[in-house]
Design a protein around this motif. Structure first.
Motif, PDB file in Angstrom:
ATOM      1  N   GLY A   1     -57.597 -78.104  11.544  1.00 28.74           N
ATOM      2  CA  GLY A   1     -58.202 -76.623  11.484  1.00 28.74           C
ATOM      3  C   GLY A   1     -59.357 -76.263  12.010  1.00 28.74           C
ATOM      4  N   LEU A   2     -60.119 -77.335  12.936  1.00 23.38           N
ATOM      5  CA  LEU A   2     -61.412 -77.036  13.562  1.00 23.38           C
ATOM      6  C   LEU A   2     -61.212 -76.122  14.649  1.00 23.38           C
ATOM      7  N   ALA A   3     -59.995 -76.331  15.299  1.00 27.90           N
ATOM      8  CA  ALA A   3     -59.599 -75.182  16.549  1.00 27.90           C
ATOM      9  C   ALA A   3     -59.617 -73.815  16.089  1.00 27.90           C
ATOM     10  N   ASP A   4     -59.182 -73.572  14.965  1.00 29.77           N
ATOM     11  CA  ASP A   4     -59.075 -72.366  14.144  1.00 29.77           C
ATOM     12  C   ASP A   4     -60.151 -71.585  14.150  1.00 29.77           C
ATOM     13  N   LEU A   5     -61.256 -72.212  14.005  1.00 24.54           N
ATOM     14  CA  LEU A   5     -62.834 -71.639  13.438  1.00 24.54           C
ATOM     15  C   LEU A   5     -63.204 -70.770  14.839  1.00 24.54           C
ATOM     16  N   PRO A   6     -64.064 -69.822  14.462  1.00 19.02           N
ATOM     17  CA  PRO A   6     -64.801 -68.961  15.436  1.00 19.02           C
ATOM     18  C   PRO A   6     -65.512 -69.702  16.202  1.00 19.02           C
ATOM     19  N   PRO A   7     -65.883 -69.440  17.863  1.00 19.39           N
ATOM     20  CA  PRO A   7     -66.612 -70.258  18.729  1.00 19.39           C
ATOM     21  C   PRO A   7     -67.645 -70.917  18.255  1.00 19.39           C
ATOM     22  N   HIS A   8     -68.373 -70.048  17.541  1.00 21.79           N
ATOM     23  CA  HIS A   8     -69.964 -70.220  17.407  1.00 21.79           C
ATOM     24  C   HIS A   8     -70.060 -71.298  16.256  1.00 21.79           C
ATOM     25  N   GLU A   9     -68.943 -71.218  15.165  1.00 24.34           N
ATOM     26  CA  GLU A   9     -69.088 -72.099  14.198  1.00 24.34           C
ATOM     27  C   GLU A   9     -68.295 -73.490  14.577  1.00 24.34           C
ATOM     28  N   ARG A  10     -67.211 -73.338  15.547  1.00 22.17           N
ATOM     29  CA  ARG A  10     -66.551 -74.603  15.837  1.00 22.17           C
ATOM     30  C   ARG A  10     -67.425 -75.741  16.528  1.00 22.17           C
ATOM     31  N   LEU A  11     -68.431 -75.387  17.335  1.00 25.41           N
ATOM     32  CA  LEU A  11     -68.975 -76.364  17.707  1.00 25.41           C
ATOM     33  C   LEU A  11     -70.082 -77.013  17.081  1.00 25.41           C
ATOM     34  N   ASP A  12     -70.404 -76.074  16.019  1.00 24.68           N
ATOM     35  CA  ASP A  12     -71.316 -76.870  14.820  1.00 24.68           C
ATOM     36  C   ASP A  12     -70.709 -77.802  14.049  1.00 24.68           C
ATOM     37  N   ALA A  13     -69.549 -77.264  13.645  1.00 24.55           N
ATOM     38  CA  ALA A  13     -68.800 -78.084  12.913  1.00 24.55           C
ATOM     39  C   ALA A  13     -68.130 -79.558  13.589  1.00 24.55           C
ATOM     40  N   LYS A  14     -67.778 -79.326  14.875  1.00 26.65           N
ATOM     41  CA  LYS A  14     -67.431 -80.607  15.532  1.00 26.65           C
ATOM     42  C   LYS A  14     -68.694 -81.569  15.945  1.00 26.65           C
ATOM     43  N   ALA A  15     -69.852 -80.911  15.913  1.00 30.63           N
ATOM     44  CA  ALA A  15     -71.076 -81.974  16.159  1.00 30.63           C
ATOM     45  C   ALA A  15     -71.193 -82.926  14.948  1.00 30.63           C
ATOM     46  N   LYS A  16     -70.867 -82.400  13.719  1.00 29.24           N
ATOM     47  CA  LYS A  16     -71.009 -83.244  12.566  1.00 29.24           C
ATOM     48  C   LYS A  16     -69.849 -83.901  12.278  1.00 29.24           C
ATOM     49  N   ALA A  17     -68.532 -83.450  12.581  1.00 30.75           N
ATOM     50  CA  ALA A  17     -67.242 -84.158  12.163  1.00 30.75           C
ATOM     51  C   ALA A  17     -66.623 -84.956  13.042  1.00 30.75           C
ATOM     52  N   ALA A  18     -67.091 -84.982  14.216  1.00 28.53           N
ATOM     53  CA  ALA A  18     -66.138 -85.846  15.349  1.00 28.53           C
ATOM     54  C   ALA A  18     -66.161 -87.398  14.814  1.00 28.53           C
ATOM     55  N   VAL A  19     -64.984 -88.075  15.072  1.00 29.63           N
ATOM     56  CA  VAL A  19     -64.744 -89.285  14.726  1.00 29.63           C
ATOM     57  C   VAL A  19     -63.942 -90.026  15.754  1.00 29.63           C
ATOM     58  N   ILE A  20     -64.376 -91.230  15.797  1.00 30.21           N
ATOM     59  CA  ILE A  20     -63.518 -92.227  16.614  1.00 30.21           C
ATOM     60  C   ILE A  20     -62.749 -93.170  15.889  1.00 30.21           C
ATOM     61  N   LEU A  21     -61.168 -93.165  16.169  1.00 29.95           N
ATOM     62  CA  LEU A  21     -60.368 -93.916  15.360  1.00 29.95           C
ATOM     63  C   LEU A  21     -59.907 -94.979  16.192  1.00 29.95           C
ATOM     64  N   VAL A  22     -59.846 -96.370  15.542  1.00 26.14           N
ATOM     65  CA  VAL A  22     -59.453 -97.563  16.288  1.00 26.14           C
ATOM     66  C   VAL A  22     -58.448 -98.312  15.484  1.00 26.14           C
ATOM     67  N   ARG A  23     -57.594 -99.007  16.023  1.00 25.20           N
ATOM     68  CA  ARG A  23     -56.675 -99.759  15.137  1.00 25.20           C
ATOM     69  C   ARG A  23     -57.095-101.297  15.874  1.00 25.20           C
ATOM     70  N   MET A  24     -57.289-102.132  14.873  1.00 27.30           N
ATOM     71  CA  MET A  24     -57.604-103.601  14.820  1.00 27.30           C
ATOM     72  C   MET A  24     -56.405-104.309  14.155  1.00 27.30           C
ATOM     73  N   LYS A  25     -56.541-105.685  14.230  1.00 23.82           N
ATOM     74  CA  LYS A  25     -55.812-106.325  13.383  1.00 23.82           C
ATOM     75  C   LYS A  25     -56.568-106.492  12.111  1.00 23.82           C
ATOM     76  N   PRO A  26     -55.688-106.284  11.026  1.00 19.09           N
ATOM     77  CA  PRO A  26     -56.424-106.505   9.585  1.00 19.09           C
ATOM     78  C   PRO A  26     -57.213-107.575   9.352  1.00 19.09           C
ATOM     79  N   GLU A  27     -56.807-108.665   9.842  1.00 21.13           N
ATOM     80  CA  GLU A  27     -57.619-109.808   9.291  1.00 21.13           C
ATOM     81  C   GLU A  27     -58.845-109.884  10.267  1.00 21.13           C
ATOM     82  N   GLU A  28     -58.961-109.236  11.430  1.00 20.41           N
ATOM     83  CA  GLU A  28     -60.283-109.145  11.904  1.00 20.41           C
ATOM     84  C   GLU A  28     -61.364-108.272  11.405  1.00 20.41           C
ATOM     85  N   LEU A  29     -61.040-107.526  10.297  1.00 18.29           N
ATOM     86  CA  LEU A  29     -61.970-106.704   9.645  1.00 18.29           C
ATOM     87  C   LEU A  29     -62.591-107.619   8.435  1.00 18.29           C
TER      88      LEU A  29
END
Length: 359
Positions: A234-262
């Motif tokens: 739903g981030l892409a559906d926000l107005p342009p001026h709200e989208r940038l502020d929301a993304k600046a706080k909500a951006a995430v990096i998603l990574v997959r590892m072997k469960p035993e390495e965590l």
């Protein structure tokens, strides 16, 4: 007679009975004393040294430049605080940046030109020799040093020319003001920054989607070692001026590892991942740069701005660099269709650590 292969013009050391500073030029010994000291060239008086009106004019130019620097600093702050910005009009943003830049440029340039003109046209102009001492001088020498400082003050006119002195002090006080205004604007002035950074778009059941396409992500889409840049659904559906502020706080990096390495410090945190898939805030806890680099072999996340490194194996704790705390983790799970969703929001405020925090 043996031939001198080095040639008659070569310089070779003199024999032991001669002074160490002497040299042999061909067959003649030349002493440094044979060369007269040329001394300093004749001193040329400046116009300001002979014309009191010119000297007064130079003084006026210097303090006028200092006060012009103050005008530039105030103008930059005014442009930042009062120039109307229209989020939907990029021209207004460009003009705002232009006016701020012009003000700061005028401030710094005027100080620089004034300092140079002061040194060239107002300060005393005569040659002197400053003898250096390799060790601490005597009391007489130290007393003479104090006298030299007083002479320098008299020659520069810092104490005597009050307009120049006051102009310099005022301009140096004023020129940091644009930076203070700009840095203060990093957070809204009518809200608590800590509370503002603690609440993002993420909430229970919200799907994780690819950045920038907004396509939802299934757990099966990630292989061991893969990393995705993620935004909330739903981030892409926000107005342009709200989208940038929301993304600046909500951006995430998603990574997959072997469960035993965590390695987890508690069973609760272990439930925040799904089959080795972990999600962490992409906003560095130093000054808020995007953590954009993932080392697959070491399982380290790197911030390219100031080289902070975070260890994915150990809850993204800081292992190098100026960052003061781990990256906040986003608890995740899957919905009935197999899409990755947020179990709830971040466990702590995202972004820089220089705000006051309660946790």
């Amino acid at each position: 007679m043996a031939k001198n292969e080095s040639g008659p013009a070569d310089i070779v050391p003199a024999s032991g009975h001669e002074r160490s500073t002497d040299v042999v030029l061909g067959t003649a010994v030349v002493s440094p004393d044979a060369f007269p000291d040329p001394g300093l060239p004749p001193h040329r008086l400046r116009v300001v040294d002979t014309d009191p009106k010119a000297a007064k004019k130079a003084e006026r130019v210097v303090y006028a430049l200092f006060y012009l620097s103050i005008v530039g600093s105030v103008f930059a702050v005014f442009a930042y605080m009062f120039f109307a910005l229209d989020p939907n009009d990029l021209n207004s943003v460009r003009l705002n940046n232009l006016y701020i830049g012009l003000g700061i440029t005028l401030s710094l340039l005027a100080i620089g030109i004034a300092a140079v003109h002061w040194g060239k046209a107002v300060m005393a102009d005569h040659e002197s020799v400053d003898e250096r001492h390799p060790t601490r001088g005597s009391e007489e020498t130290r007393a003479r040093a104090i006298e030299i400082f007083k002479e320098a003050d008299a020659e520069s006119g810092f104490s005597r020319r009050s307009l120049i002195r006051n102009g310099l002090i005022a301009s140096l006080v004023a020129f940091p003001l644009p930076a203070i205004a700009l840095f203060r604007g990093l957070a809204p002035m009518d809200v608590d920054p800590n509370n503002e950074l603690k609440h993002t778009m993420w909430e229970k059941g919200l799907r994780l989607t690819r950045d920038p396409s907004g396509l939802p992500i299934k757990a099966s889409d990630l292989t061991i070692g893969s990393a995705f840049q993620v935004i909330p659904e739903g981030l892409a559906d926000l107005p342009p001026h709200e989208r940038l502020d929301a993304k600046a706080k909500a951006a995430v990096i998603l990574v997959r590892m072997k469960p035993e390495e965590l390695n987890w410090t508690s069973a609760e945190r272990e439930s925040w991942s799904y089959q080795g898939i972990v999600a962490y805030s992409k906003i560095c806890t130093h000054v808020g740069c995007p953590v954009a680099l993932y080392e697959q072999q070491t399982h380290h996340l790197l911030c390219p701005c100031h080289q902070s490194q975070f260890d994915l194996e150990n809850e993204c704790k800081v292992i190098f660099g100026p960052a003061a705390r781990p990256l906040p983790q986003l608890p995740i799970t899957v919905d009935s269709e197999g899409y990755l969703v947020a179990a709830r929001g971040f466990d702590q405020p995202v972004g820089p650590s220089f705000w006051e925090r309660l946790n």
